[in-house]
Design a protein around this motif. Structure first.
Motif, PDB file in Angstrom:
ATOM      1  N   LEU A   1       5.822   4.051   1.887  1.00  0.00           N
ATOM      2  CA  LEU A   1       6.311   5.133   2.578  1.00  0.00           C
ATOM      3  C   LEU A   1       7.313   4.504   3.796  1.00  0.00           C
ATOM      4  O   LEU A   1       8.249   5.266   4.093  1.00  0.00           O
ATOM      5  CB  LEU A   1       5.030   6.081   3.522  1.00  0.00           C
ATOM      6  N   TRP A   2       7.060   3.454   4.284  1.00  0.00           N
ATOM      7  CA  TRP A   2       7.805   2.884   5.540  1.00  0.00           C
ATOM      8  C   TRP A   2       8.951   2.114   5.060  1.00  0.00           C
ATOM      9  O   TRP A   2       9.872   2.131   5.756  1.00  0.00           O
ATOM     10  CB  TRP A   2       6.807   2.391   6.754  1.00  0.00           C
ATOM     11  N   LEU A   3       8.513   1.241   4.159  1.00  0.00           N
ATOM     12  CA  LEU A   3       9.509   0.121   3.847  1.00  0.00           C
ATOM     13  C   LEU A   3      10.184   0.348   2.498  1.00  0.00           C
ATOM     14  O   LEU A   3      11.283  -0.292   2.311  1.00  0.00           O
ATOM     15  CB  LEU A   3       8.787  -1.271   3.558  1.00  0.00           C
ATOM     16  N   GLY A   4       9.884   1.303   1.523  1.00  0.00           N
ATOM     17  CA  GLY A   4      10.088   1.451   0.323  1.00  0.00           C
ATOM     18  C   GLY A   4      11.618   1.992  -0.029  1.00  0.00           C
ATOM     19  O   GLY A   4      12.309   2.398   1.074  1.00  0.00           O
ATOM     20  N   THR A   5      12.162   1.945  -1.096  1.00  0.00           N
ATOM     21  CA  THR A   5      13.288   2.647  -1.198  1.00  0.00           C
ATOM     22  C   THR A   5      13.167   3.874  -1.776  1.00  0.00           C
ATOM     23  O   THR A   5      11.979   4.227  -2.042  1.00  0.00           O
ATOM     24  CB  THR A   5      14.043   1.847  -2.401  1.00  0.00           C
ATOM     25  N   PRO A   6      14.094   4.765  -1.748  1.00  0.00           N
ATOM     26  CA  PRO A   6      13.874   6.208  -2.088  1.00  0.00           C
ATOM     27  C   PRO A   6      13.105   6.330  -3.480  1.00  0.00           C
ATOM     28  O   PRO A   6      12.274   7.137  -3.443  1.00  0.00           O
ATOM     29  CB  PRO A   6      15.298   6.881  -1.944  1.00  0.00           C
ATOM     30  N   THR A   7      13.599   5.421  -4.491  1.00  0.00           N
ATOM     31  CA  THR A   7      12.878   5.708  -5.907  1.00  0.00           C
ATOM     32  C   THR A   7      11.714   5.242  -5.725  1.00  0.00           C
ATOM     33  O   THR A   7      10.686   5.949  -6.289  1.00  0.00           O
ATOM     34  CB  THR A   7      13.601   4.645  -6.624  1.00  0.00           C
ATOM     35  N   GLN A   8      11.129   4.219  -5.061  1.00  0.00           N
ATOM     36  CA  GLN A   8       9.827   3.949  -5.009  1.00  0.00           C
ATOM     37  C   GLN A   8       8.962   5.220  -4.083  1.00  0.00           C
ATOM     38  O   GLN A   8       7.817   5.198  -4.462  1.00  0.00           O
ATOM     39  CB  GLN A   8       9.601   2.607  -3.990  1.00  0.00           C
ATOM     40  N   ARG A   9       9.389   5.531  -2.981  1.00  0.00           N
ATOM     41  CA  ARG A   9       8.829   6.712  -2.090  1.00  0.00           C
ATOM     42  C   ARG A   9       8.701   7.909  -3.060  1.00  0.00           C
ATOM     43  O   ARG A   9       7.471   8.694  -3.016  1.00  0.00           O
ATOM     44  CB  ARG A   9       9.586   7.108  -1.092  1.00  0.00           C
ATOM     45  N   ARG A  10       9.616   8.206  -4.092  1.00  0.00           N
ATOM     46  CA  ARG A  10       9.466   9.456  -4.919  1.00  0.00           C
ATOM     47  C   ARG A  10       8.181   9.260  -5.843  1.00  0.00           C
ATOM     48  O   ARG A  10       7.787  10.225  -6.283  1.00  0.00           O
ATOM     49  CB  ARG A  10      10.720   9.470  -5.543  1.00  0.00           C
ATOM     50  N   LYS A  11       7.753   8.033  -6.191  1.00  0.00           N
ATOM     51  CA  LYS A  11       6.522   7.902  -7.046  1.00  0.00           C
ATOM     52  C   LYS A  11       5.203   8.197  -6.401  1.00  0.00           C
ATOM     53  O   LYS A  11       4.046   8.040  -6.920  1.00  0.00           O
ATOM     54  CB  LYS A  11       6.651   6.572  -7.479  1.00  0.00           C
ATOM     55  N   LEU A  12       5.305   8.243  -4.889  1.00  0.00           N
ATOM     56  CA  LEU A  12       4.145   8.386  -4.075  1.00  0.00           C
ATOM     57  C   LEU A  12       3.422   9.747  -4.641  1.00  0.00           C
ATOM     58  O   LEU A  12       4.449  10.628  -4.733  1.00  0.00           O
ATOM     59  CB  LEU A  12       4.282   8.319  -2.916  1.00  0.00           C
ATOM     60  N   ALA A  13       2.174   9.905  -4.508  1.00  0.00           N
ATOM     61  CA  ALA A  13       1.587  11.278  -4.486  1.00  0.00           C
ATOM     62  C   ALA A  13       0.967  11.622  -3.266  1.00  0.00           C
ATOM     63  O   ALA A  13      -0.108  11.338  -3.012  1.00  0.00           O
ATOM     64  CB  ALA A  13       0.808  11.359  -5.612  1.00  0.00           C
ATOM     65  N   TYR A  14       1.654  12.155  -2.405  1.00  0.00           N
ATOM     66  CA  TYR A  14       3.079  12.855  -2.581  1.00  0.00           C
ATOM     67  C   TYR A  14       3.952  12.368  -1.279  1.00  0.00           C
ATOM     68  O   TYR A  14       3.271  12.119  -0.138  1.00  0.00           O
ATOM     69  CB  TYR A  14       2.895  14.430  -2.414  1.00  0.00           C
ATOM     70  N   PRO A  15       4.980  11.957  -1.388  1.00  0.00           N
ATOM     71  CA  PRO A  15       6.092  11.557  -0.296  1.00  0.00           C
ATOM     72  C   PRO A  15       6.199  12.711   0.920  1.00  0.00           C
ATOM     73  O   PRO A  15       5.749  13.973   0.764  1.00  0.00           O
ATOM     74  CB  PRO A  15       7.276  11.187  -0.803  1.00  0.00           C
TER      75      PRO A  15
ATOM     76  N   THR B   1       0.637  -1.280  -0.012  1.00  0.00           N
ATOM     77  CA  THR B   1      -0.029  -0.067   0.009  1.00  0.00           C
ATOM     78  C   THR B   1       0.943   1.325  -0.081  1.00  0.00           C
ATOM     79  O   THR B   1       2.208   1.076   0.265  1.00  0.00           O
ATOM     80  CB  THR B   1      -0.960   0.146   1.170  1.00  0.00           C
ATOM     81  N   ASN B   2       0.308   2.277   0.072  1.00  0.00           N
ATOM     82  CA  ASN B   2       1.095   3.770   0.042  1.00  0.00           C
ATOM     83  C   ASN B   2       1.866   3.716   1.318  1.00  0.00           C
ATOM     84  O   ASN B   2       2.935   3.946   1.520  1.00  0.00           O
ATOM     85  CB  ASN B   2       0.101   4.832   0.083  1.00  0.00           C
TER      86      ASN B   2
END
Length: 544
Positions: A201-215, A196-197
């Protein structure tokens, strides 16, 4: 059974069966849950009971007709998984899930809109409808599933989180004994192996977090006396999860760690400009309650005489600057749960009760909170308002054991020296006198404070014996003068200056609150001890 809260509602069987059935009211409950984070409705258990009545049996036809009727009485409401359950006492009840609406606004068949705030359903209308529409995506942001499988997450990130949970003294053993995947499911990090988002946010890599709207992005800016920026730190690369980000900001924010030194007998007492616990609560609040569908930074601005934390998003629906001490509403409930279980935040609500307690203990002003459509700012002032109040608080907390509500109350009374009950209730955000009694009764019984007057004219002040015991070198003041002494002072003043206005009397007794002088003069006129002359604006007084 779990206590009733923002996502679970208990209703008597009489609500859906019998002559007093009221499915219209139940439909409103479903609408208000759907417009928030969804929830579970349990039928067959009274609100104040912990189990269904002995011998209660539920017919499947009743469950089917209830769901059918509720679907007809609502629009935009999804009802799922209705089932009959048996309690350990042998009785039956049934429950069903109300799904959260992600895009539309749920309404009743009559066009009414409701939203869940804490454990209450509140009607929504006017400008709040626009706000609710804007909040819809924010409500569901946490649990939106991403096209990222668990295999794409660094194993060390998973291991670190699971280890933190298992070490926490806030997590029960039942959760700690789950497998790592079950723990991730429990905290809504994954759904059917996809993150999930919140999981990203908690477990992802920086690249994966940057794809969130919005980290989470943060700016920390320090200003000098001329409002020039003298230092700036920023976290815009989504490189840290919320826990590591909080710890890194606290490490870098050296300007928030300055302190005063006050004399304390043979020693010196340090009072921080900003208590570290208060800063932690405000910072975690900014992360926990921000709107993750708004593209903006969390901004921390530090000035020579104050600091401000600004978070994207207005206060959650139902929470205002006038009820934030007691109203509990979470925009991101699963993120709040994680932060609480890891010991990073208070978690009972907004944490503002703890913030008020600490600021009151240190004789600091309470936070100045401003909320508009797309942001919430909280300003803190470092100045100690009243050093005598600080000494009183130190003395009382050294020799008395008080609850949080009593510390809050004592802090207000100590700073004001004397305060009306109505004013005290307003500062503590209490709705009625009954609530105020629960905040003051222990302080009165222990003779820490005193009261005088009745009803709305009741005043509270620190017991002089406490001031004496704290060895405060307090200068004589007329602020807490007894009513009969004030009456004698007014008579003596008017004998010297007959024909004076109340404002003129106040200039000669400036330490006394003008409200006290006004109230006393009016009472003395009614008693016939003073005479009033002239119109309302230019009225003067003299001894009768």
């Amino acid at each position: 059974m779990l206590p009733e809260n923002s996502q679970i509602e208990y209703k008597s069987l009489r609500k859906v069966d019998g002559p007093k059935a009221d499915l219209t009211d139940l439909a409103e409950t479903c609408v208000c849950l759907a417009n928030a984070q969804g929830g579970t409705v349990v039928i067959g258990v009274e609100d104040k009971e912990k189990e269904p009545p002995v011998g209660q049996v539920i017919a499947q036809e009743l469950v089917n007709s209830t769901i059918t009727r509720l679907q007809a009485l609502t629009s935009g409401v999804g009802l799922a998984n209705p089932k009959i359950l048996s309690h350990k006492n042998g009785s039956q009840y049934f429950q069903f899930r109300v799904l959260p609406t992600s895009q539309t606004i749920a309404v009743t068949s009559k066009g009414k809109v409701f939203v869940r705030v804490a454990d209450k359903c509140l009607p929504v209308g006017g400008n709040d409808l626009t706000r609710l529409a804007a909040e819809k995506n924010a409500f569901q942001w946490e649990v939106a599933v991403r096209p990222v499988t668990l295999e794409k997450i660094p194993p060390e990130n998973i291991a670190s989180f699971v280890n933190d949970i298992r070490k926490s003294d806030r997590v029960n053993d039942f959760i700690k004994e789950k497998t790592p995947v079950e723990i991730l499911e429990h905290y809504h990090f994954i759904e059917e192996s996809n993150l999930t988002n919140l999981g990203i946010l908690w477990l992802g890599t920086p690249t994966q977090r940057r794809k969130l709207a919005y980290p989470i992005t943060v700016e920390y800016i320090v200003y000098d006396d001329l409002d020039n920026k003298v230092r700036k730190e920023h976290w815009h690369d989504a490189g840290l999860n919320p826990k590591d980000l909080i710890l890194e900001i606290e490490k870098q924010a050296v300007e928030l760690k300055y302190s005063y030194e006050l004399p304390d007998g043979l020693f010196r007492k340090k009072i921080p400009f900003y208590d570290s616990v208060v800063i932690r609560e405000l910072l975690v609040n900014a992360i926990a309650h921000k709107s993750y569908v708004i593209s903006n930074d969390i901004t921390i601005r530090v000035y020579p005489d104050n600091m401000v934390i600004i978070s994207p998003g207005a206060l959650p629906m139902g929470v205002t600057t006038g009820n934030i001490l007691h109203k509990k509403q979470r925009r991101n409930p699963y993120l709040v749960n994680v932060l609480h279980d890891l010991g990073l935040m208070e978690g009972e609500g907004s944490g503002y009760d703890l913030i008020y307690e600490i600021l009151g203990r240190d004789s600091k002003k309470y936070p100045i909170i401003t909320s508009d459509f797309d942001s919430t700012s909280v300003q803190l002032l470092p100045q100690i308002e009243n050093q005598e109040a600080l000494l009183i608080m130190d003395f009382v907390l050294k020799y008395y054991t008080l609850r949080q509500r009593e510390i809050l109350t004592l802090g207000v009374v100590a700073r004001h020296q004397k305060i009306l009950a109505t004013r005290l209730s307003k500062i503590l955000q209490l709705p009625d006198d009954e609530r105020l009694r629960s905040y003051t009764s222990t302080l009165l019984e222990e003779k820490i404070i005193q009261n005088r007057g009745t009803r709305k004219a009741t005043e509270f002040l620190i017991n002089p014996a406490i001031i004496s015991g704290a060895e405060i070198n307090q200068k004589p003041t007329l602020k807490t003068v007894e009513p009969h002494v004030l009456e004698a002072l007014i008579i003596e003043d008017l004998r010297v200056y007959p024909g004076s206005k109340i404002s003129e009397i106040h200039t000669r007794m400036s330490e006394v609150m003008i409200e006290d002088i006004t109230k006393t003069v009016y009472r003395m006129v009614e008693d016939g001890r003073l005479q009033a002359k002239g119109g309302r604006r230019n009225r003067t007084y003299q001894v009768a």
